[in-house]
Write a protein that holds these residues in place. Sequence first.
Motif, PDB file in Angstrom:
ATOM      1  N   ALA A  50      18.100 -26.735  95.787  1.00 48.33           N
ATOM      2  CA  ALA A  50      18.993 -25.914  96.611  1.00 48.33           C
ATOM      3  C   ALA A  50      18.798 -24.442  96.253  1.00 48.33           C
ATOM      4  CB  ALA A  50      20.454 -26.310  96.392  1.00 48.33           C
ATOM      5  N   THR A  51      19.187 -23.563  97.169  1.00 48.80           N
ATOM      6  CA  THR A  51      19.166 -22.126  96.906  1.00 48.80           C
ATOM      7  C   THR A  51      20.393 -21.737  96.080  1.00 48.80           C
ATOM      8  OG1 THR A  51      20.399 -21.656  98.930  1.00 48.80           O
ATOM      9  CG2 THR A  51      17.973 -21.651  99.084  1.00 48.80           C
ATOM     10  N   ASP A  52      20.419 -20.479  95.658  1.00 54.77           N
ATOM     11  CA  ASP A  52      21.547 -20.027  94.837  1.00 54.77           C
ATOM     12  C   ASP A  52      22.867 -20.112  95.594  1.00 54.77           C
ATOM     13  OD1 ASP A  52      20.894 -17.970  96.595  1.00 54.77           O
ATOM     14  OD2 ASP A  52      20.955 -16.379  95.096  1.00 54.77           O
ATOM     15  N   TYR A  53      22.874 -19.710  96.878  1.00 53.87           N
ATOM     16  CA  TYR A  53      24.162 -19.695  97.576  1.00 53.87           C
ATOM     17  C   TYR A  53      24.614 -21.107  97.949  1.00 53.87           C
ATOM     18  CZ  TYR A  53      22.621 -20.368 102.487  1.00 53.87           C
ATOM     19  OH  TYR A  53      22.153 -20.870 103.664  1.00 53.87           O
ATOM     20  N   VAL A  54      23.687 -22.020  98.223  1.00 51.37           N
ATOM     21  CA  VAL A  54      24.071 -23.409  98.480  1.00 51.37           C
ATOM     22  C   VAL A  54      24.675 -24.014  97.215  1.00 51.37           C
ATOM     23  CG1 VAL A  54      23.191 -25.730  98.978  1.00 51.37           C
ATOM     24  CG2 VAL A  54      22.452 -23.804 100.367  1.00 51.37           C
ATOM     25  N   THR A  55      24.132 -23.648  96.068  1.00 51.45           N
ATOM     26  CA  THR A  55      24.694 -24.123  94.809  1.00 51.45           C
ATOM     27  C   THR A  55      26.143 -23.686  94.669  1.00 51.45           C
ATOM     28  OG1 THR A  55      22.518 -24.050  93.758  1.00 51.45           O
ATOM     29  CG2 THR A  55      24.430 -24.111  92.309  1.00 51.45           C
ATOM     30  N   LEU A  56      26.431 -22.426  95.000  1.00 50.13           N
ATOM     31  CA  LEU A  56      27.810 -21.946  94.930  1.00 50.13           C
ATOM     32  C   LEU A  56      28.691 -22.563  96.006  1.00 50.13           C
ATOM     33  CD1 LEU A  56      27.921 -18.119  94.173  1.00 50.13           C
ATOM     34  CD2 LEU A  56      28.827 -19.991  92.821  1.00 50.13           C
ATOM     35  N   LEU A  57      28.163 -22.606  97.211  1.00 54.78           N
ATOM     36  CA  LEU A  57      28.970 -23.010  98.363  1.00 54.78           C
ATOM     37  C   LEU A  57      29.298 -24.484  98.350  1.00 54.78           C
ATOM     38  CD1 LEU A  57      30.069 -21.798 101.054  1.00 54.78           C
ATOM     39  CD2 LEU A  57      27.963 -22.573 102.119  1.00 54.78           C
ATOM     40  N   LEU A  58      28.351 -25.297  97.954  1.00 60.25           N
ATOM     41  CA  LEU A  58      28.477 -26.739  98.118  1.00 60.25           C
ATOM     42  C   LEU A  58      28.495 -27.486  96.798  1.00 60.25           C
ATOM     43  CD1 LEU A  58      28.429 -29.013 100.360  1.00 60.25           C
ATOM     44  CD2 LEU A  58      25.971 -29.098  99.985  1.00 60.25           C
ATOM     45  N   LEU A  59      27.542 -27.168  95.921  1.00 58.85           N
ATOM     46  CA  LEU A  59      27.324 -28.027  94.774  1.00 58.85           C
ATOM     47  C   LEU A  59      28.338 -27.828  93.667  1.00 58.85           C
ATOM     48  CD1 LEU A  59      23.428 -28.059  94.630  1.00 58.85           C
ATOM     49  CD2 LEU A  59      24.994 -29.639  95.754  1.00 58.85           C
ATOM     50  N   ASP A  60      29.003 -26.661  93.606  1.00 60.32           N
ATOM     51  CA  ASP A  60      30.044 -26.549  92.588  1.00 60.32           C
ATOM     52  C   ASP A  60      31.209 -27.469  92.934  1.00 60.32           C
ATOM     53  OD1 ASP A  60      30.936 -25.031  94.740  1.00 60.32           O
ATOM     54  OD2 ASP A  60      31.850 -23.484  93.483  1.00 60.32           O
ATOM     55  N   ARG A  61      31.479 -27.630  94.242  1.00 63.09           N
ATOM     56  CA  ARG A  61      32.522 -28.578  94.661  1.00 63.09           C
ATOM     57  C   ARG A  61      32.083 -30.013  94.398  1.00 63.09           C
ATOM     58  NH1 ARG A  61      35.675 -26.351  99.949  1.00 63.09           N
ATOM     59  NH2 ARG A  61      35.695 -24.157  99.418  1.00 63.09           N
ATOM     60  N   LEU A  62      30.809 -30.295  94.664  1.00 61.29           N
ATOM     61  CA  LEU A  62      30.294 -31.627  94.383  1.00 61.29           C
ATOM     62  C   LEU A  62      30.374 -31.931  92.895  1.00 61.29           C
ATOM     63  CD1 LEU A  62      28.883 -34.226  95.259  1.00 61.29           C
ATOM     64  CD2 LEU A  62      26.702 -33.027  95.084  1.00 61.29           C
ATOM     65  N   SER A  63      30.063 -30.949  92.064  1.00 58.21           N
ATOM     66  CA  SER A  63      30.144 -31.139  90.621  1.00 58.21           C
ATOM     67  C   SER A  63      31.566 -31.508  90.193  1.00 58.21           C
ATOM     68  CB  SER A  63      29.689 -29.870  89.900  1.00 58.21           C
ATOM     69  OG  SER A  63      29.846 -30.000  88.511  1.00 58.21           O
ATOM     70  N   ALA A  64      32.550 -30.817  90.763  1.00 59.19           N
ATOM     71  CA  ALA A  64      33.942 -31.131  90.438  1.00 59.19           C
ATOM     72  C   ALA A  64      34.310 -32.543  90.876  1.00 59.19           C
ATOM     73  CB  ALA A  64      34.869 -30.110  91.101  1.00 59.19           C
ATOM     74  N   GLN A  65      33.789 -32.940  92.034  1.00 58.70           N
ATOM     75  CA  GLN A  65      34.046 -34.285  92.529  1.00 58.70           C
ATOM     76  C   GLN A  65      33.410 -35.335  91.619  1.00 58.70           C
ATOM     77  OE1 GLN A  65      36.045 -34.823  94.943  1.00 58.70           O
ATOM     78  NE2 GLN A  65      35.536 -36.724  96.041  1.00 58.70           N
ATOM     79  N   LEU A  66      32.197 -35.068  91.175  1.00 65.59           N
ATOM     80  CA  LEU A  66      31.529 -36.011  90.280  1.00 65.59           C
ATOM     81  C   LEU A  66      32.264 -36.115  88.947  1.00 65.59           C
ATOM     82  CD1 LEU A  66      27.716 -35.272  90.825  1.00 65.59           C
ATOM     83  CD2 LEU A  66      29.127 -37.034  91.876  1.00 65.59           C
ATOM     84  N   GLN A  67      32.784 -34.994  88.466  1.00 65.05           N
ATOM     85  CA  GLN A  67      33.523 -35.019  87.206  1.00 65.05           C
ATOM     86  C   GLN A  67      34.703 -35.973  87.298  1.00 65.05           C
ATOM     87  OE1 GLN A  67      32.872 -33.779  84.238  1.00 65.05           O
ATOM     88  NE2 GLN A  67      34.766 -34.688  83.444  1.00 65.05           N
ATOM     89  N   GLN A  68      35.304 -36.039  88.484  1.00 61.73           N
ATOM     90  CA  GLN A  68      36.471 -36.908  88.674  1.00 61.73           C
ATOM     91  C   GLN A  68      36.057 -38.363  88.897  1.00 61.73           C
ATOM     92  OE1 GLN A  68      38.878 -35.790  92.003  1.00 61.73           O
ATOM     93  NE2 GLN A  68      40.357 -37.428  91.711  1.00 61.73           N
ATOM     94  N   LEU A  69      35.047 -38.570  89.749  1.00 59.54           N
ATOM     95  CA  LEU A  69      34.687 -39.928  90.157  1.00 59.54           C
ATOM     96  C   LEU A  69      33.587 -40.547  89.306  1.00 59.54           C
ATOM     97  CD1 LEU A  69      34.622 -39.479  94.042  1.00 59.54           C
ATOM     98  CD2 LEU A  69      36.489 -40.358  92.619  1.00 59.54           C
ATOM     99  N   ALA A  70      32.670 -39.706  88.791  1.00 60.07           N
ATOM    100  CA  ALA A  70      31.516 -40.214  88.053  1.00 60.07           C
ATOM    101  C   ALA A  70      31.280 -39.323  86.833  1.00 60.07           C
ATOM    102  CB  ALA A  70      30.288 -40.240  88.957  1.00 60.07           C
ATOM    103  N   PRO A  71      32.132 -39.404  85.824  1.00 59.27           N
ATOM    104  CA  PRO A  71      32.102 -38.434  84.715  1.00 59.27           C
ATOM    105  C   PRO A  71      30.832 -38.476  83.880  1.00 59.27           C
ATOM    106  CG  PRO A  71      33.633 -40.245  84.266  1.00 59.27           C
ATOM    107  CD  PRO A  71      33.236 -40.372  85.697  1.00 59.27           C
ATOM    108  N   ARG A  72      30.059 -39.558  83.930  1.00 55.12           N
ATOM    109  CA  ARG A  72      28.839 -39.650  83.125  1.00 55.12           C
ATOM    110  C   ARG A  72      27.577 -39.341  83.930  1.00 55.12           C
ATOM    111  NH1 ARG A  72      29.882 -45.105  79.427  1.00 55.12           N
ATOM    112  NH2 ARG A  72      31.863 -44.406  78.514  1.00 55.12           N
TER     113      ARG A  72
END
Length: 315
Positions: free
Chosen positions: A102-124
């Motif tokens: 992903a590009t830098d802005y896609v990482t900010l726009l989308l993947l930081d939210r995905l990371s938070a979601q994974l932390q909740q649903l898939a912590p490992r």
Amino acid sequence: MNVDRIDLNLLRVFNIVYEERNLQRAARRLNLSHSAVSHALGRLRDALGDELFVRTASGMQPTARAQAMAAPLRNALQQIGGALGNEPFAPATAERDFVIAATDYVTLLLLDRLSAQLQQLAPRVNLVIRPSTRIDLAGQLDLGRIDLAIGVFADIPPRFNAMPLWTQTDTLAMRPGHPLAGRPVTADDMAAYPLIAVSLGGAEEGAVDGFLSERGLARESDMFDRAALPDTARLRMLVPHSLAVPSLLRSSDMLALLPSSVSRLFVEREGLVASPLPYAARSRRMQAIWHTRSDGDPALDWLRSQLPDYQSATE
């Protein structure tokens, strides 16, 4: 050579080493020790009568025999997995890395939210973000080094599948207190104030109509509609990273030509002021793409199922 004498596990080790080109990383993916991977490779080398990989300063480089084996073996292992039935993916207890380009802005726009979601649903589960700008994106997907690539694509070969994420067009952004802030920007304004835009590669790098093509996959290089830009507009600065734009605007009267999703992000987080264009620009669709080989992989199916929830990130 008697195929019955080949342990299927050795072929799985070969496949992961071929993808990683590094024994330590391969060992982590296989949940084996470094010595166990080395031993497995040694057994396969003896069985095939070929070195398969040569250790170099840049990693384990495959021999010609390994290059010829890689794609057929990968497909065969995928078919075997499908025939046996893949185990369901249990996100709460799963341990694995997902590799996304992903590009830098896609990482900010989308993947930081995905990371938070994974932390909740898939912590490992871990996210590994690769730049989608200076790599052979299609080749990395072909090799299995990338699970998912996110971007704007003009041509997508049939060996890849795609999922639309959102649609964006071009907008203008400026610093607070800019002389044009608070009123519609005109074509004359764009002639009077120079522009900054984001471009990941121009014609000198093989870009055609704002897209770079690699192995049949054409990805966006200009993050703006260059063809629609009025002749009177002046592009003073092209930068390869969108995240540099806010600081560059704060100290100048330049206008930034940005995808609408990025502009909204910078208005929210950086306090910039956005304005519609005084001309018509084409819209572009952001997509997630992956190799068809991974269809039916429960883990990757689950990962892709998380992405539609994030379309609201651009609204």
